[in-house]
Design a protein around this motif. Sequence first.
Motif, PDB file in Angstrom:
ATOM      1  N   UNK A   1       0.877  -1.497  -0.245  1.00 58.00           N
ATOM      2  CA  UNK A   1      -0.031   0.212   0.438  1.00 58.00           C
ATOM      3  C   UNK A   1       1.069   1.359   0.234  1.00 58.00           C
ATOM      4  N   UNK A   2       1.322   1.791  -1.108  1.00 54.21           N
ATOM      5  CA  UNK A   2       2.190   3.057  -1.112  1.00 54.21           C
ATOM      6  C   UNK A   2       1.127   4.418  -0.638  1.00 54.21           C
ATOM      7  N   UNK A   3       1.873   5.069  -0.463  1.00 46.78           N
ATOM      8  CA  UNK A   3       0.857   5.775   1.005  1.00 46.78           C
ATOM      9  C   UNK A   3       2.149   7.495   1.112  1.00 46.78           C
ATOM     10  N   UNK A   4       2.136   8.605   0.100  1.00 41.92           N
ATOM     11  CA  UNK A   4       3.091   9.477   0.326  1.00 41.92           C
ATOM     12  C   UNK A   4       2.793  10.671  -0.282  1.00 41.92           C
ATOM     13  N   UNK A   5       3.282  11.584   0.576  1.00 45.51           N
ATOM     14  CA  UNK A   5       1.702  13.050   1.088  1.00 45.51           C
ATOM     15  C   UNK A   5       2.907  14.232  -0.597  1.00 45.51           C
ATOM     16  N   UNK A   6       1.658  14.439  -1.101  1.00 40.78           N
ATOM     17  CA  UNK A   6       1.786  15.386  -2.444  1.00 40.78           C
ATOM     18  C   UNK A   6       1.381  16.323  -2.739  1.00 40.78           C
ATOM     19  N   UNK A   7       1.291  17.459  -3.596  1.00 38.25           N
ATOM     20  CA  UNK A   7       1.109  18.391  -3.920  1.00 38.25           C
ATOM     21  C   UNK A   7      -0.212  17.642  -4.520  1.00 38.25           C
ATOM     22  N   UNK A   8      -1.789  17.937  -3.875  1.00 40.75           N
ATOM     23  CA  UNK A   8      -2.810  17.086  -5.063  1.00 40.75           C
ATOM     24  C   UNK A   8      -3.151  17.651  -6.149  1.00 40.75           C
ATOM     25  N   UNK A   9      -2.830  19.410  -6.580  1.00 45.06           N
ATOM     26  CA  UNK A   9      -3.589  19.778  -7.917  1.00 45.06           C
ATOM     27  C   UNK A   9      -3.227  19.148  -9.217  1.00 45.06           C
ATOM     28  N   UNK A  10      -1.919  18.723  -9.758  1.00 45.30           N
ATOM     29  CA  UNK A  10      -1.588  17.466 -10.170  1.00 45.30           C
ATOM     30  C   UNK A  10      -2.483  16.746 -10.702  1.00 45.30           C
ATOM     31  N   UNK A  11      -3.530  16.151  -9.139  1.00 48.36           N
ATOM     32  CA  UNK A  11      -4.082  14.919  -9.564  1.00 48.36           C
ATOM     33  C   UNK A  11      -5.429  15.415  -9.766  1.00 48.36           C
ATOM     34  N   UNK A  12      -5.746  16.478  -8.934  1.00 53.20           N
ATOM     35  CA  UNK A  12      -7.196  17.497  -9.409  1.00 53.20           C
ATOM     36  C   UNK A  12      -7.816  18.030 -10.192  1.00 53.20           C
ATOM     37  N   UNK A  13      -7.125  18.232 -10.515  1.00 59.06           N
ATOM     38  CA  UNK A  13      -7.306  19.158 -11.596  1.00 59.06           C
ATOM     39  C   UNK A  13      -7.746  19.221 -13.127  1.00 59.06           C
ATOM     40  N   UNK A  14      -8.071  17.854 -13.191  1.00 61.61           N
ATOM     41  CA  UNK A  14      -8.081  17.429 -14.886  1.00 61.61           C
ATOM     42  C   UNK A  14     -10.095  18.145 -15.284  1.00 61.61           C
ATOM     43  N   UNK A  15     -10.704  18.062 -14.257  1.00 65.98           N
ATOM     44  CA  UNK A  15     -12.691  18.786 -15.113  1.00 65.98           C
ATOM     45  C   UNK A  15     -11.956  20.106 -14.423  1.00 65.98           C
ATOM     46  N   UNK A  16     -10.927  20.878 -14.541  1.00 62.72           N
ATOM     47  CA  UNK A  16     -11.165  22.141 -14.189  1.00 62.72           C
ATOM     48  C   UNK A  16     -10.513  23.180 -15.523  1.00 62.72           C
ATOM     49  N   UNK A  17     -10.706  24.640 -15.028  1.00 63.94           N
ATOM     50  CA  UNK A  17     -10.469  25.641 -16.334  1.00 63.94           C
ATOM     51  C   UNK A  17      -8.367  25.417 -16.397  1.00 63.94           C
ATOM     52  N   UNK A  18      -8.269  24.969 -15.594  1.00 64.79           N
ATOM     53  CA  UNK A  18      -6.699  25.113 -15.949  1.00 64.79           C
ATOM     54  C   UNK A  18      -6.287  23.783 -15.200  1.00 64.79           C
ATOM     55  N   UNK A  19      -5.163  22.829 -15.751  1.00 70.69           N
ATOM     56  CA  UNK A  19      -4.360  21.705 -15.344  1.00 70.69           C
ATOM     57  C   UNK A  19      -3.134  22.424 -14.487  1.00 70.69           C
ATOM     58  N   UNK A  20      -3.169  22.038 -14.120  1.00 71.68           N
ATOM     59  CA  UNK A  20      -1.933  22.033 -12.522  1.00 71.68           C
ATOM     60  C   UNK A  20      -0.918  21.397 -12.786  1.00 71.68           C
ATOM     61  N   UNK A  21      -0.018  21.662 -13.542  1.00 68.95           N
ATOM     62  CA  UNK A  21       1.631  21.269 -12.862  1.00 68.95           C
ATOM     63  C   UNK A  21       2.076  20.561 -12.149  1.00 68.95           C
TER      64      UNK A  21
END
Length: 357
Positions: free
Chosen positions: A270-290
């Motif tokens: 079970x691979x758990x890590x802390x991340x910047x979540x924006x690249x993973x949750x913005x695919x449905x928004x106006x701006x795609x964050x990388x």
Amino acid sequence: MKGEPSKMHSFETQLLDLLSDESFQKWLSGKTTKSENKKWQQWLNQSSLNRQLFNEAQHLWKIAQFQNSELPDVKNELHKLLEKINKPYVYSIEEYRKREHKRKTSWSRWGIFVAAASIIFAILLQFNFHTKSHRKILYHEVSTDYGQRVKITLPEGSQIILNANSTLKYPGDWSEVSEKHFELKGEAYFLVTKKVQPENKFIITTVDGNIQVVGTRFVVYERGQGTRVVVEEGKVAVAPSDTVSLEKQARRMVLTPGHLIEFRKGSEQLKVRRVDILPYITWWKDKLILNETPFQEIIKRLEETYGVKIVVKNKTLLKRTLSGSIENRNLEVITEALAKALRIPFKRRGQIIIFGK
């Protein structure tokens, strides 16, 4: 054949070429010779892009009421429609159902549509009955095609945004079930309202395991190579599919905001890590964050979302990382932005996009 989009143009240019082609006009009117009809049928079967062009050309032909021998002002009619395509838009499930019921095509563009492309929405509402405690529970199934996205609002206020190339099953008879079970293939963003009571379990199942939530925002991703969950708000309990009960399982993991977990059926990890979540949750928004996102990961997402094949001539570019934001309006805008950021040319041939010379 003049209307054949053998060379890469913008969608609307190809559409105008088709509608200006006398042979194509005859084909739409059912007045072609046998040889012409055969040519256009072969063209239609060559690619999904050709079928999309045909559907939209046929739709515009009907709207413009092409009844005279002279060709109306196709360009003007098309541009009137294109003027409506200015803002990204996520369709609600009610709108999808209306479109399917009326069997109409739609000229629309939202965050991930190809520029000026119109998609025939095909939500499949299928009913599956499961017996539990001698009750039959009605389930709805929603499926999206490449380049489509749908927003589902549940009776208690929770919302789900289903990404392209994905399928979701969810309870239809909401009042009859205390445990809300969802089955996901693909990717979806969940916004579960805090009105959901703890006793009313909200459980998402993928081929790899279960995710249980109460009042949270998170993304679930599963495309045949394991499941990934990213939490934006609240808490999420995750357990692999070899678990009988989420509550009794030792490997059950509770995630808090800012964490990502990856797990796979049959795997002990079970691979758990802390991340910047924006690249993973913005695919449905106006701006795609990388954020130091490998180019290879971006390519994979584009292929999964749009059904295209992407070829990179210089393989070393695959490991290049990109940071910043990209307008998430359509495939054309995204590919142009990527090419500019990487300082390489790109071209498109039907459903194949080539980066580099």
